[in-house]
Every structure is written in C-alpha cells, then in structure tokens.
Scaffold this motif. Sequence first.
Motif, PDB file in Angstrom:
ATOM      1  N   VAL A 114     -32.067  15.505   7.492  1.00 47.46           N
ATOM      2  CA  VAL A 114     -31.476  14.396   8.240  1.00 47.46           C
ATOM      3  C   VAL A 114     -30.099  14.690   8.815  1.00 47.46           C
TER       4      VAL A 114
ATOM      5  N   ARG B 264     -29.190  17.379  10.241  1.00 45.92           N
ATOM      6  CA  ARG B 264     -29.507  18.144  11.446  1.00 45.92           C
ATOM      7  C   ARG B 264     -28.491  19.253  11.720  1.00 45.92           C
TER       8      ARG B 264
ATOM      9  N   LEU C 265     -19.543  13.535  15.325  1.00 46.29           N
ATOM     10  CA  LEU C 265     -20.022  12.192  14.979  1.00 46.29           C
ATOM     11  C   LEU C 265     -19.708  11.878  13.531  1.00 46.29           C
TER      12      LEU C 265
ATOM     13  N   SER D 143     -31.248  -0.869   8.699  1.00 46.74           N
ATOM     14  CA  SER D 143     -31.657   0.255   9.525  1.00 46.74           C
ATOM     15  C   SER D 143     -30.519   0.633  10.447  1.00 46.74           C
ATOM     16  N   GLY D 144     -30.717   1.777  11.089  1.00 41.84           N
ATOM     17  CA  GLY D 144     -29.768   2.244  12.074  1.00 41.84           C
ATOM     18  C   GLY D 144     -28.377   2.425  11.484  1.00 41.84           C
TER      19      GLY D 144
ATOM     20  N   ARG E 152     -27.368   1.322   7.954  1.00 39.99           N
ATOM     21  CA  ARG E 152     -28.042   1.899   6.793  1.00 39.99           C
ATOM     22  C   ARG E 152     -27.057   2.118   5.647  1.00 39.99           C
TER      23      ARG E 152
ATOM     24  N   GLU F  19     -40.022   5.207   7.316  1.00 38.76           N
ATOM     25  CA  GLU F  19     -39.113   6.166   7.921  1.00 38.76           C
ATOM     26  C   GLU F  19     -39.898   7.416   8.257  1.00 38.76           C
TER      27      GLU F  19
ATOM     28  N   ALA G 219     -40.060  14.954   9.085  1.00 39.59           N
ATOM     29  CA  ALA G 219     -40.250  16.055  10.023  1.00 39.59           C
ATOM     30  C   ALA G 219     -41.731  16.404  10.056  1.00 39.59           C
TER      31      ALA G 219
ATOM     32  N   TYR H  36     -43.275  19.204  10.823  1.00 49.53           N
ATOM     33  CA  TYR H  36     -43.614  20.616  10.926  1.00 49.53           C
ATOM     34  C   TYR H  36     -44.949  20.879  10.237  1.00 49.53           C
TER      35      TYR H  36
ATOM     36  N   SER I 215     -33.501   1.995  15.374  1.00 48.58           N
ATOM     37  CA  SER I 215     -33.394   3.303  14.711  1.00 48.58           C
ATOM     38  C   SER I 215     -33.400   3.072  13.214  1.00 48.58           C
ATOM     39  N   CYS I 216     -34.148   3.901  12.492  1.00 47.72           N
ATOM     40  CA  CYS I 216     -34.195   3.669  11.044  1.00 47.72           C
ATOM     41  C   CYS I 216     -32.905   4.113  10.389  1.00 47.72           C
ATOM     42  N   GLY I 217     -32.159   4.996  11.063  1.00 46.85           N
ATOM     43  CA  GLY I 217     -30.881   5.427  10.514  1.00 46.85           C
ATOM     44  C   GLY I 217     -30.971   6.633   9.611  1.00 46.85           C
ATOM     45  N   LYS I 218     -32.125   7.266   9.608  1.00 48.20           N
ATOM     46  CA  LYS I 218     -32.299   8.384   8.684  1.00 48.20           C
ATOM     47  C   LYS I 218     -31.484   9.606   9.116  1.00 48.20           C
ATOM     48  N   CYS I 219     -31.614  10.003  10.377  1.00 54.73           N
ATOM     49  CA  CYS I 219     -30.915  11.231  10.784  1.00 54.73           C
ATOM     50  C   CYS I 219     -29.638  10.899  11.549  1.00 54.73           C
ATOM     51  N   VAL I 220     -28.707  11.830  11.457  1.00 58.74           N
ATOM     52  CA  VAL I 220     -27.377  11.608  12.035  1.00 58.74           C
ATOM     53  C   VAL I 220     -27.405  11.410  13.555  1.00 58.74           C
ATOM     54  N   PRO I 221     -28.080  12.270  14.314  1.00 57.14           N
ATOM     55  CA  PRO I 221     -27.981  12.108  15.774  1.00 57.14           C
ATOM     56  C   PRO I 221     -28.444  10.737  16.260  1.00 57.14           C
TER      57      PRO I 221
ATOM     58  N   ARG J 114     -28.864   7.896  14.388  1.00 56.84           N
ATOM     59  CA  ARG J 114     -28.079   6.801  13.812  1.00 56.84           C
ATOM     60  C   ARG J 114     -26.699   6.715  14.444  1.00 56.84           C
TER      61      ARG J 114
ATOM     62  N   GLU K 229     -32.115  16.454  21.786  1.00 57.27           N
ATOM     63  CA  GLU K 229     -32.426  17.770  21.225  1.00 57.27           C
ATOM     64  C   GLU K 229     -32.553  17.759  19.718  1.00 57.27           C
ATOM     65  N   SER K 230     -31.735  16.987  19.045  1.00 57.07           N
ATOM     66  CA  SER K 230     -31.652  17.221  17.603  1.00 57.07           C
ATOM     67  C   SER K 230     -32.124  16.057  16.742  1.00 57.07           C
ATOM     68  N   SER K 231     -32.696  15.028  17.324  1.00 58.28           N
ATOM     69  CA  SER K 231     -33.156  13.939  16.469  1.00 58.28           C
ATOM     70  C   SER K 231     -34.393  14.335  15.685  1.00 58.28           C
ATOM     71  N   LEU K 232     -34.599  13.616  14.577  1.00 59.69           N
ATOM     72  CA  LEU K 232     -35.706  13.957  13.691  1.00 59.69           C
ATOM     73  C   LEU K 232     -37.053  13.576  14.294  1.00 59.69           C
TER      74      LEU K 232
END
Lengths: 586, 608
Positions: free
Chosen positions: A44, A46, A91, A152-153, A156, B299, B302, B304, B461-467, B469, B504-507
Amino acid sequence: MVTINIDGKSVEVLEETTILKAAEQAGVWIPTMCHSEHLEPYGVCRLCSVEVVRGKRSRIVTACNFPVRGGMTIHTNSKKVQWLRQVIMELMLSRWPRVRVVKEMAERLAVKEPRFPSLERDEAEDACILCGMCVNMCNDVVKAGVLGFAHSGIKREVVLPFDERSDSCIVCGACAHVCPTGHIKVILEDYRGKKPEFTLGPKTPIYVPTLQAVPRVPVIDAESCIHFETGGCEICAKVCEPNAIDYSMQDEIVEIEVGQVLVSTGFDLFDASAMAQYGYGRLDNVYSSLEFESILNSTGPTGGKIVMKSGKEPKAVGIIHCIGSRDTNHHAYCSRVCCMYALKFAHLVRDRTDAAIYQFYIDMRAFGKGYEEFYNRLLDEGVTMIRGKAAEVVEGCWQGNGEPSLKIRCEDTLIGKFREVPVDMVVLCNAIEPRRDSDAVRRLFSISKSPDGFFLERHPKLDPTSTATEGVFIAGCAQGPKDIPDTVAQAGSAAARILSVIAKGEVEIEPVRAMVQEEYCSGCKICNNLCPYIAIEFLEEKKVSHVNEALCKGCGTCVAACPSSAMTGHGFTDAQILAELDGLMI
Amino acid sequence: MAYRTYLMVCAGTGCVANQSMKIKDKLESEIRKRGLQDEVSVVTTGCNGFCAVGPLMVVQPDGIFYQLLKETDIPFLVEEHFVKGRLVKELLYTPPREKAPIPKMSDIPFFADQTLIVLRNRGLINPENIDEYIARGGYQALAKVLTLMTPDQVIQEIKASGLRGRGGGGFPTGIKWETCKNVPSDTHYVICNADEGDPGAFMDRSTIESDPHAVIEGMLIGAYAIGSREGYVYIRNEYPIALERLQVAIKQAREYGLLGQKIFNKDFDFEIRIVRGAGAFVCGESTALMASIEGRPGEPRAKYVHTVERGLWDKPTCLNNVETWANVPQIIEKGAGWFSSIGTGDVTSDAWGGSKGTKVFSLAGKVNNTGLIEVPMGITLRKIIFDIGGGIKDGKKFKAVQTGGPSGGFIPESLLDLPVDYEELTKVGSMMGSGGMVVADENNCMVDMAKYFLAFTQAESCGKCVPCREGTKRMLDILEKITVGKGTEEDLVLLEELSNMVVESSLCALGGSAPNPVLTTLKYFREEYEAHVKDKHCPGHSCRELIQYIIDPELCLGKGHGCHVCAKNCPDGAIVGETKQVHTIDVMKCGKCGICYDVCKFDAIHIE
C-alpha cells in the motif's frame, strides 16, 4: 531457479520469489514503508514501485508482492521510479512531517520540502501513517481480529471495534511491535499474561524461567501466548530451526509414591511497599534487592548495565539494610544474608560505574569465612558506610544542575548527626520471610513452625534437618534465613539422613503408640482430626477408626479424647497400668 | 388467453419513481369500467430505456408509444384509443424542434438506431414471469450447451465471438473462462458483478430489472463451461426492484429445475446465491468485491495473482459483469459468427484486436433523450449523441462527452467521430468503462466537471494505498483552489504531475483511472483551466466564486418594465429597485444562487 536482471546485475533466484527478496539477494536496496517479514506483502505504501521490463512491455509494479519470472529485467532506480517515489514521499511528508520514519525515508530519497500542502497535516511525532502493519498482524498473524480500519479514503484510520477497548485484545503487543511510528502503546496494566516475577519490565510469553538458568530452556506461558487464545501467530515455530516448539504439550500432575520427603520450599522476599517511607513502588529508581540483582545480571533487562529509568547511569547509589528485618513492626529476626549481598552490590556498582556508594546499616554482620576480609576490602574501595537506620527516602534534586534525585534521610549514629544523602538510586535489602503458602505446606506434612513462621526443626542443635514427622526433612530458607553455603550443608545432611533409611531398608517405629479397641469404637471420628501426625484413618467397611503404627508417635492425644475409651496405648491399657500399680503397691 | 391489445407499462426504477404503478392501476380500473378487461391486458415490463419521457407505455402489437403519462390522462386515453380507436396526439412523442408526433416506437430515432442483444426483451416481457422469457427463446441456449456441447466447445464459441468484459476492463471473456477452467481445484466459483456504482449509470440495474433470466442463463452457461457448481450475484442493496426481480427469477428457475441439481437431467449442478453490497463504489473492483462476499472489508488487493487462479476464498473464480453474462445466451444461440459480425476490428488472431457485439450506455447529462441505449460497437459518439440522444438540450452547443463513468475521460467535439471501441476510447484518455455517458454543453465548466467526478472517486477511495488516498485528495485540493480563483499556473503543472503519479502507482483501477477526467480536461480544455488561473474567469459560468450576476438595464426596463420578480425571489435581498424602475444587484449581498437568472422572463440577467 530463474535468472533475472536487477539494475544490470544478473541474479539467480527461486521462481515466485518477490522482487523485493530477489533485490535483497542482489544487494539492491528498495525503499519500503508497509513491509514486514512476518506479514504477507500488503503493497500500500507503493514506495517499492519498480519498473519491470519483459520483452517490449514495461510496467510499474510493487516489488514487495510481485513474483519474479525468468528473463525479467527490473529497474529499481529508473527516472520514472525515482519520480514516483519522490511524489509519494512528498505526499507522506506533507501529511506526517514529524514522524521519524517518514522523515528518514524522505531524507534518504532526497525529498526536502513537499510541494503539496496537506489539509490533513498531522504534527504528531508518533502519528499513525496507515501502513496497515498492525491491522495485518492482528488479523492475519495473531488472528485476534481486534484492529481494523474505519472510514474510507482520506478519513481512513486504524480503530478498535466501536472505538472501545476490546475483550478480544489480550495485549499481546504484536501490533505495537510492528508499528513503525510508536503510535500504538501497550498499557501494561491491561496485560493478561503472567506478570514478571523476578525481572523488571514486561515479559514475553516465551521466556527462560530464571536468569542464567542451566540448561537455558525457554518455556511458553500458555496463559499469555496468543496462539492458545486464537490459534494464530506461530511465529516461534516458524523461526525455530530444530522444530522444538510443540503447542500440544499439556501441564500434567504426576503422582509419585515416596517414603520420605525433603521440604526445601525456600522463602519470600519482604514486600517493601509495606514500609511506605522508603518509597518502594512509589518512587522511580527504588529497587528491591532481587530487582537490583536482575539489573546486575548480564541476561537481565538492562543486559547487566546499571542504569536508571531514564537510561542514565546513576551518580550515587544508596543501599539500605534491614528492610523488614530486625524490626519489631515486621520481623524481629535478622535475615543474615543481606549484609553480605549488600557488600556484593556495592562492589559491583563500584566495578561498573563511577557512582558514589552509601551503605546504611544498623550493625555490620560479616561473619563467616572470608566475609570480614571482604568487608574490609569494600572499605578500601571507598564505599561510604553510614551506621544508622535510614528514616525515609524522599524526592529531591542535585545541587548545581538541579537534576532530580532521591534523598535518603538518616541519623548517622557514629557522628551523632542527622544526615540527608542525595542519591540517584536506592537499593533496599528486604527481609527473607516464610513463603505465603508455608502454612498449607506445613499442614500437609504435619510440621510445626517456630515463632518467626519458618518450619520448626526437631531440635535446633542436635537435629536441625528433621521434623517431628517421621520421614519429613527440611533444608534451606524454609527452615530459617541462611546463605547458600549453609543451605548446601543442611540439604546435604538431610539427604544423608534420607539415604541412611533407604540403605537400611526398614523403619524402626516407636514402642509407645496408640491402638483402637475395635469392639468399643463407636466410629465418632473425633480422634481422626485430632491426630497431629495424621496417623488415624477411618475404616469405612468396619465403621471404626484405625491407627497407622508407622506414623503414630504415641503422644496420647487421641487416647485422652476418646469418649468411649476405645483408644488406648498399645501395651499401656488402663487395665495394664492399674495392674502395674497394683504390683508396685504390694 | 389471448388479448386484442397489450399495454406494456414500463416498471423500471425511473418510471416507478414517476408513479407508473399508479398509472397501471388506473389503466386497469378504466379498462374494467368500460368492460374491456377481456380484450386489453396491462403488463408491467422492465426498463424501456427512454427514461427522459417516463412514465411511458407501449401499445402492442401496434407499437404505439405513449409518454409522459399522468394519472389524469388515463380516462381520456382509454376512451379515445381503446374504445374509439383514435390516437391521443398530445401523449405521443414529438422530437425536439419538430411538430409532428411519431406514433410508432420503431420510428422514433431513439429506438430506431439501437441494436438490441442484451436488452432484446426489454419492454416485451414481464420480467417476473419465466414463461415469457422462455416463450422468447429463453433457456434454449442452456439446453443447447448442456445437450450438444462440451465445456471446451462453449469456451471456443465465446472466444470466437470476441466478447470482452463489459464491466470496463474489456478482458476477453473466453480467455478468462479458459484460464479459470484450467486451474485445478475442487471448487470453481462464478460471480456476477451487479455492483454498479457509477453515478448516473443504470445499465446493469435495468438489465436485471427487465430480463433477469438472461443473466441467470448466462451464468449457467459459464458455470458449465468452467466446471463451477456455485455462483454469486453481488448486487447493491440500493437496487430494490432489481434485487426483488432477481430473487423471483432465481426462485422460478429453481422451480423449473433450471437451477439446482441434475439440470436438464445432465450431470450438472448449479446454485446461485445473492449477496447484497452496501454501496461502496470500490466494491465493484473484483478483488474488493470478493473480499466483501467473504465478509471482510471491501478493499482491493494487488492482482499479480489473478482472481481466476485465486479469487473467492482462494479458489479459482470467474467474475463477469451483468451485461457480459447477459450476452452469453445470445452468442450461444445465434453463434459466434453472428456476434462477431457486429462491431470493430478482428478478433480471430488477437483477442484484443477488436470490440464486438453491442454496448449498453446510460445516456445522461445535457442531451434531450436521456435513457438507456444499446448500440453496436463501432458506432460514432456523434451518432449516439445527436441521433439517438436527440442533440443537446435547449439548442445549446455541445462541449464534451464523458464515457465510462466517473473515472472516464472527457472527449471534445473534435473527436466526436470516434467509434465506440475499447482501444479507441482508451487512446484518447477515456475508457469504455461500464457504460456511463455524460454529455456536457457550453454552459458546463470543465474544471468544475473534473472536480465533481474527482470528488466522487476521492470520496469512494477505500484509502488503502497512498497514491489514491493522499494523491486524489491533494488533486481535489488543487481543483478546489482553481475553482475559487486562487489557482496559479504552477498548480496546473502540479495537478498534471500528481494525476500521472496516481495513475501509475495506485493499487487498483479505481486510483488508476480516477484522474482521467482531470487529465483529459487538462489535455482538451486547457484554455478553461488557464482562464480560471490567469483571468480568474469561468468560461462555463458555473464556478460561483468567479462569476457575477448583472442586470442589463435596457432589457430590464425596456422589455420587462421593471417587473420586480427577481427582487421578490432573491433570498439574499441583494436586488435593489422598485417596480417599473431599473433593478440592480448588490454585489456584496449576492449569494450567487442563480434564482434571479432562472426567474427572469426577459433574459435581462447576465452572468459575467
């Protein structure tokens, strides 16, 4: 095995390894902020984004969870990857500018001032950075299912169910362990496992029962181990190479039939918080002698370093003798061992620190082989001996820099003056006292106790190891305060006594003993409970009492108590005694 | 029992909301009153598609289309049409800017240019009656598959048809099925994704509402091909009618032995369970959806390891969207050749080589004919908007069309001749998505539109990944800044950079596509951004902070004679002036609500 290319280096790795692990093997650093080797990759943050080229296609993937495939070319530091990491870091830095791990990572990735001001900026140094490691630890590894995400978002956050303390949380601390920012704090008071006994600080469910135990075999405390609560975790089994962890083992009660018993149940340490004037349990850096012993221990909580709670070395240490002993309010007796271990403490403190050392004693009792010499050596080492019982320990501060300290107030009887000695650390020489459960043990074996509460020997001078109960022996501090050489000597003697009986193969019994005239016995059982040697049992089938002749000491208590005169001395019945008297009168 | 005439009353969500059920009751009572109950039958159908003119009704077999019905119209309508045999002209459809009404549904351009595969039964059957579906050829494809085809043949047929995922990804369905089938496992799952979350999109809802058995039949065929015995329909709880019809349909299918054990007396068991979603947009993402079915927070993870290998409960899972499943029976019945003859490109060598079949779009925004349409792939956007959609409302100028839901891009007028095709839409920065289509006219501010859709995806957005959220929120902050006139030129550069980073970098695909509206508007409508930033001016006249309402004194007095209506309606008391005098707006007091603009009959109020 497949061959891949990371940043121009060719590496051979197992198929399905993640890029992150492969890079580790190749010695290439990839930044991560949500990765822990104990957890499944979460992917997460990234930050571990890398560029993967296969054939003509190039794509950005996260290294932590992307499995390598043969012939892959990976760029971990391409322009694009650098740019992505930089913006992600900006960020994070703009939201959590003061969190150490974020700052350090930003520095390492050469990110200075974020270009995107965050409206959700959190200035806390221990802010939660939503890496999710605690949640995954709690749910996937520990399987306690306590922590989770809410909202969410951008809103969170990591929460407990309904934002309340959860009964499912057993305060195992795994979440706090993986938390990179210190946002999660464990409240030790809530810890539901075993409380530390002889060591300072928290104790993990896996521990070696005593410091410097030989053999050094750890145990798992099933009460606090998460595995027994949730079936999860099992990290210890994963890391144990010889596969020695067996969760199926159970506590067992073993019944062994024996002819003789040596009771050497030891002692308890006097609880110094009963003497509030010394501040034990109330003031920081006031320790009991056993706690200080664990501080000194190289496998102890500080690794043998003498430090205060603040982590600094003390400038002065005060050692107060006779806490609870030689004190009519608590124990009148002398605990015998304190003077010498206090001298040992002083010696070790002198050895390991530059602290000034003060001993507050009533009388110095350095009897025994080589003890007086040791005392004299300590005087030469520059330990200050103050004769006079310390009155109290209070908070104070050092003159000069104003740093907080403790003050020991006492009357120095040798110079006849009242003194206040500033120290950083106080060690209390607690009295040795009988164990809390000694009365129960006493009743089990029909042993008496002396006025001080310790087990009573049969004769203080002529028979200090056996008890009034045949076949039951005592040794060590269960019998009275004593040091290690004395305990070893007494235990050796008791062992020899036991062996002599075993070698003989038979037991001599007392000639004088009680006997039941079964035709008179009404079965009232009055004698059963009166017998101090638990020698009388009740025969249910005959409904009469019966005397075990091997245990009976012929004390006559039962004879006197029997309401139907069924109990009588063997060979000493009333008729026999009267007949003997008759004979004398003639 | 046969009737002379059938009245097909639309009972889609839109018409039901407009009281079509009351109209149905009224129709029945009026018909009974006139003793026609043995000749005229009233039937409720699924969504007809032409939602703009609902509540509506089609008189069959003549195909007469009545629209914008009111309860009070019914007695007259019944009397005129069914007793006297005369059409009621006032209730017929008249295209905008024309005078003559078009009585027949098949002549109305909205319907004439559509090609129906998925929606072929809409408006023709009662969705709550399985017999009507069967009468229209339903479950024949299933029978064909179970009696004449091996699973591999089914997969080959689907592969040859060129059917691609209609949920937005456009993954070739046949390949998905084949991969899933080839994963060895004791259990395979099939899932129907009915968690349609795009604002303004209702393709899946209407498909289920009008023809639930098509979806069930598609799932049955897929399950047979893959070797699955268990299926799930993940449907959002906000779709009560669709949910109810689906439940009814599953119950009926079970009663007919079309679900359950030994279907068609073959060694094929299949059961469908319904799982209701709580309305999270991200739960339309396949991995999040599966997490939700499993009872975990919705949520994404990935991908893969694909869900066809390890999906629901770590078992191989084949997930397709409602529309994809509904296509399947038709392909089996009419053949892959027929299906692949519709659309663009060539899929014989490359499964990604073209877009075949039809696509259902929900046409919304500033077009005249809003509603649900099904068009062949390859049709141009211009045809959809200007022929089927009937052009822009109020004769205004077209500005842009957004395809693919809230994360689709805006396509400008210069690209209107673009054919509807997965690759073509992606090339210009938008996407097929699940089929949302929102039309913007000259009065829409593109910055504001981008902000609106980004605000939606950001909130979802669920807020899981940084980009996703942090990134989408920062983007929204910048857009907010621009729309209130505080943006700088540097902000535009940052916005673009941030957008590209999030892509580019979202989950998951939510973050990966959320910036599309921003990126495409920056690309095609950069001058609007620059107007906001440099001139502090909103060309669409919709960013409140950047506009001013002004009264033209000549028009106010000349045409309106100072009618004072604006002043009466102004909630802020910002309009000064007496009757028969020129009115003016006090800029300091004006809350820019736009009420005066709307109430002025003389167009005397301007926005600057």
